[in-house]
Design an enzyme around this catalytic site. Structure first.
Site, PDB file in Angstrom:
ATOM      1  N   ASP A  22      79.801  10.239  67.259  1.00  0.00           N
ATOM      2  CA  ASP A  22      79.093  11.049  66.464  1.00  0.00           C
ATOM      3  C   ASP A  22      78.157  10.468  65.875  1.00  0.00           C
ATOM      4  O   ASP A  22      77.874   8.703  66.751  1.00  0.00           O
ATOM      5  CB  ASP A  22      79.366  11.207  64.981  1.00  0.00           C
ATOM      6  CG  ASP A  22      79.044  12.612  64.107  1.00  0.00           C
ATOM      7  OD1 ASP A  22      77.530  13.164  64.418  1.00  0.00           O
ATOM      8  OD2 ASP A  22      79.908  13.182  63.466  1.00  0.00           O
ATOM      9  N   ASP A  78      73.560  13.703  65.189  1.00  0.00           N
ATOM     10  CA  ASP A  78      73.549  14.231  63.963  1.00  0.00           C
ATOM     11  C   ASP A  78      71.996  14.161  63.099  1.00  0.00           C
ATOM     12  O   ASP A  78      71.363  13.684  63.818  1.00  0.00           O
ATOM     13  CB  ASP A  78      74.063  12.734  62.921  1.00  0.00           C
ATOM     14  CG  ASP A  78      74.556  13.648  61.787  1.00  0.00           C
ATOM     15  OD1 ASP A  78      75.164  14.216  61.273  1.00  0.00           O
ATOM     16  OD2 ASP A  78      73.561  13.080  61.001  1.00  0.00           O
ATOM     17  N   GLU A  85      73.459  18.694  66.258  1.00  0.00           N
ATOM     18  CA  GLU A  85      73.639  19.699  65.263  1.00  0.00           C
ATOM     19  C   GLU A  85      72.090  20.040  64.518  1.00  0.00           C
ATOM     20  O   GLU A  85      71.557  19.175  64.370  1.00  0.00           O
ATOM     21  CB  GLU A  85      74.197  18.540  64.027  1.00  0.00           C
ATOM     22  CG  GLU A  85      73.981  19.581  62.629  1.00  0.00           C
ATOM     23  CD  GLU A  85      74.594  18.406  61.690  1.00  0.00           C
ATOM     24  OE1 GLU A  85      75.345  18.898  60.617  1.00  0.00           O
ATOM     25  OE2 GLU A  85      74.405  17.630  61.667  1.00  0.00           O
ATOM     26  N   HIS A 108      83.191  19.602  59.372  1.00  0.00           N
ATOM     27  CA  HIS A 108      83.671  18.722  58.271  1.00  0.00           C
ATOM     28  C   HIS A 108      82.641  19.199  56.831  1.00  0.00           C
ATOM     29  O   HIS A 108      82.600  18.427  56.362  1.00  0.00           O
ATOM     30  CB  HIS A 108      83.106  17.206  58.742  1.00  0.00           C
ATOM     31  CG  HIS A 108      82.291  16.886  58.671  1.00  0.00           C
ATOM     32  ND1 HIS A 108      81.824  17.201  60.066  1.00  0.00           N
ATOM     33  CD2 HIS A 108      80.955  16.232  58.647  1.00  0.00           C
ATOM     34  CE1 HIS A 108      80.441  16.786  60.466  1.00  0.00           C
ATOM     35  NE2 HIS A 108      79.784  15.998  59.475  1.00  0.00           N
ATOM     36  N   ASP A 109      81.126  20.061  57.042  1.00  0.00           N
ATOM     37  CA  ASP A 109      80.746  20.328  56.271  1.00  0.00           C
ATOM     38  C   ASP A 109      80.525  21.494  55.582  1.00  0.00           C
ATOM     39  O   ASP A 109      80.131  21.814  55.143  1.00  0.00           O
ATOM     40  CB  ASP A 109      79.319  20.194  57.148  1.00  0.00           C
ATOM     41  CG  ASP A 109      79.000  18.932  57.011  1.00  0.00           C
ATOM     42  OD1 ASP A 109      79.459  17.641  56.397  1.00  0.00           O
ATOM     43  OD2 ASP A 109      78.194  18.597  58.260  1.00  0.00           O
TER      44      ASP A 109
HETATM   45  C1  GLC Z   1      75.019  16.441  58.810  1.00  0.00           C
HETATM   46  C2  GLC Z   1      76.629  16.235  58.972  1.00  0.00           C
HETATM   47  C3  GLC Z   1      76.749  15.880  57.975  1.00  0.00           C
HETATM   48  C4  GLC Z   1      76.343  14.575  56.950  1.00  0.00           C
HETATM   49  C5  GLC Z   1      75.054  14.535  57.561  1.00  0.00           C
HETATM   50  C6  GLC Z   1      74.248  13.597  57.167  1.00  0.00           C
HETATM   51  O1  GLC Z   1      74.726  17.380  58.636  1.00  0.00           O
HETATM   52  O2  GLC Z   1      77.310  17.498  60.042  1.00  0.00           O
HETATM   53  O3  GLC Z   1      78.738  15.508  57.105  1.00  0.00           O
HETATM   54  O4  GLC Z   1      76.366  14.547  55.474  1.00  0.00           O
HETATM   55  O5  GLC Z   1      74.212  14.571  58.789  1.00  0.00           O
HETATM   56  O6  GLC Z   1      74.060  12.769  57.866  1.00  0.00           O
END
Ligand code: GLC
Ligand code: CA
Length: 560
Positions: A98, A199, A256, A329-330
């Site tokens: 990540d 990310d 993402e 994880h989100d």
């Molecule tokens: C992304 C991650 C998430 C995190 C956010 C801030 O959305 O997947 O878990 O809290 O970015 O880095």
């Protein structure tokens, strides 16, 4: 056929904190992953994607990085990481890391410098603003609750943070920032990392006019997303990263990208755009969610599932590849959100797995989904750990907008912590995850749902995953074959054909607990069909006019 490792691979996402603790501090670590590599090999996965492992004060569990060149104390050392890569490569597994480059921790030395004075050389690494008449520059709200601006006494200015106030956003317009990040990526490439998940990558650019945003009913802050997401300059930054850091063609680059659908993903993944290889979307995130967080709604199979999942795969290949995933994880647990985690736990978890492993794209299995881990339905406020839970509690409950009971009900259905509870290895204390009290409570169903029990049970969800993975690995048609959907308008059955050069697969799943009948469309002619996998005992030779059981899934290998 242009064969590529990250198209053929089967990926597994590990939330490191919750996977396996080896030193008795209640927190998962890199050694824990090494210890479980043979389990992952047994499962059959060959790509592992790790949530952030860099040094971090853990305001947002590693998404707030204070040193890009080191490993989080709780997770281990650089040597542990080197050993992990070595052990993985020995087993023919690839590692995806990540990369959190939209923001850093406020404890990162760049920010520590930046906040010292207005003329500090690092001032412009972040986004500062004097504010308006003693107020924040505008009404933007952070994704994690509260304002997106934090006042900093030292210099009397505000800094921007789209996420928590301990996660200041980097200023990508600053060339030094870009140089530093590219140098850092090269460091991890040299370490042997095979790919990266970028990310929050589509937030790199912001509207520097900082306009106020419209405030919708029931909201405290403005709906500012269009000023901070998918702006044109984001593409320049990604292209620059790709051009300067990735020139061997080996690595996979995954972004993402919230707010992106299969209709416009080519902007990031189009083959001739030279940006990313695939993007994680949010299509499955709120499926089945009612108007309010604490309400549920029946899933609309055609609109919410088929239209989206199929949409990605039916694009022109030039628009890029895609991941196939239900949870991360989100989000929340797959079987709890999309299946039926009570009466048909096993059947529905297997049905969803069938979809995930027979579609066109790279499957990303979220840790624990292979045993059907569920949401934490009995968590109380004090059991949660996510910073967003408490910020939003302030915004909504303490302000009187939402009752405490409804807020908790909402968390049971939507909180990210549902998907972050410790991996359920066995029925011993703390589910075999740790000797010590885990950083977040173990789901209370671990005695029934765990790896050890499922390894011993031929008909377990785990063994079904293993068979699916095996099937996919042995049949390139399931990877590269065309995706041809049939009976799109059927409201209960999802069915499609994967067509290769010499063979094909027919996949039929009943998405709900009814008993609908599947009929082959007239224009589909199947010469031979052999049932190769199903989540019920079944010796039915038919492929037409079949009445399906609740959540039944069947895969036939056929000749067309
Ligand atoms: C992304 C991650 C998430 C995190 C956010 C801030 O959305 O997947 O878990 O809290 O970015 O880095
Ligand atoms: Ca540990």
């Amino acid at each position: 056929m242009n064969r590529v490792w990250w198209k053929e691979g089967i990926a597994y996402q590990i939330y490191v904190r919750s996977f396996k603790d080896t030193n008795g501090d209640g927190i998962g670590d890199l050694k824990g992953i090494i210890e479980k590599l043979d389990y992952l090999k047994y499962l059959g996965v060959n790509i592992i994607y790790l949530n952030p492992i860099n040094k971090s004060p853990n305001d947002d569990n590693g998404y707030d990085i204070s040193d890009y060149y080191d490993i989080m104390d709780e997770f281990g050392t650089i040597d542990d990481f080197k050993l992990l890569i070595e052990e993985m490569h020995k087993r023919d597994m690839k590692l995806i890391m990540d990369l959190v480059i939209n923001h850093t921790s406020d404890e990162h030395p760049w920010f520590v410098e930046s906040r010292k004075s207005k003329d500090n050389p690092y001032r412009d690494y972040y986004i500062w603003h004097p504010g308006k008449d003693g107020n924040p520059p505008n009404n933007w709200g952070s994704f994690f609750g509260g304002s997106a601006w934090e006042y900093d006494e030292q210099t009397g200015e505000y800094y921007l943070h789209l996420f928590s106030k301990k996660m200041p956003d980097l200023n990508w317009r600053n060339e030094n920032v870009r140089n530093e990040i590219i140098k850092m990526i090269q460091f991890w490439i040299d370490m042997g990392v095979d790919g990266f998940r970028f990310d929050a990558i589509n937030h790199l650019e912001k509207d520097f006019n900082f306009p106020d945003a419209e405030v919708k009913e029931g909201q405290i802050y403005g709906d500012f997303i269009k000023y901070v997401q998918n702006l044109p300059k984001v593409h320049d930054y990604i292209k620059e990263i790709r051009r300067r850091a990735f020139n061997t063609g080996h690595h996979v680059l995954i972004g993402e990208t919230g707010g992106i659908s299969y209709h416009n993903a080519y902007l990031y993944t189009g083959v001739d755009r030279e940006e990313l290889d695939m993007t994680f979307h949010f299509d499955m995130h709120s499926v089945g969610k009612g108007e309010k967080d604490w309400e549920r709604r029946k899933i609309d199979l055609v609109k919410e599932i088929k239209e989206k999942m199929s949409g990605w795969q039916m694009r022109d290949e030039k628009e890029g590849w895609c991941p196939i995933f239900f949870s991360n994880h989100d989000s929340t647990r797959t079987v709890s959100r999309l299946g039926n985690d009570e009466k048909y736990h096993r059947e529905s978890a297997k049905m969803l797995a069938t979809l995930q492993l027979t579609q066109k794209g790279t499957p990303f299995i979220y840790y624990g989904d292979e045993i059907g881990m569920t949401n934490a339905w009995d968590f109380e406020l004090e059991d949660y750990r996510d910073v967003a839970v408490f910020n939003k509690y302030r915004d909504f409950v303490e302000s009187g907008l939402v009752s405490h009971e409804n807020y908790i009900k909402g968390l049971h259905l939507t909180s990210r912590d549902n998907a972050r509870t410790p991996m359920q290895w066995d029925d011993s204390k703390n589910a075999g995850f740790s000797e010590a009290t885990p950083w977040i409570r173990v789901n209370s169903n671990y005695k029934d749902i765990n790896v050890k029990a499922q390894m011993q049970d031929e008909n377990s969800i785990l063994n079904y995953y293993r068979r699916l993975i095996e099937l996919r690995k042995n049949n390139l048609t399931l990877v590269y074959g065309d995706f041809i959907e049939i009976n799109r308008e059927h409201e209960e059955i999802y069915s499609y054909i994967r067509k290769g050069e010499d063979d094909a697969f027919l996949v039929i799943v009943n998405f709900f607990d009814g008993t609908p009948t599947f009929n082959l469309p007239e224009d589909v002619k199947i010469k031979e069909a052999e049932l190769v996998l199903s989540n019920y005992k079944c010796d039915d030779k038919n492929v037409d006019g079949i009445t399906l059981k609740p959540y039944e899934a069947r895969i036939y290998k056929c000749k067309l």
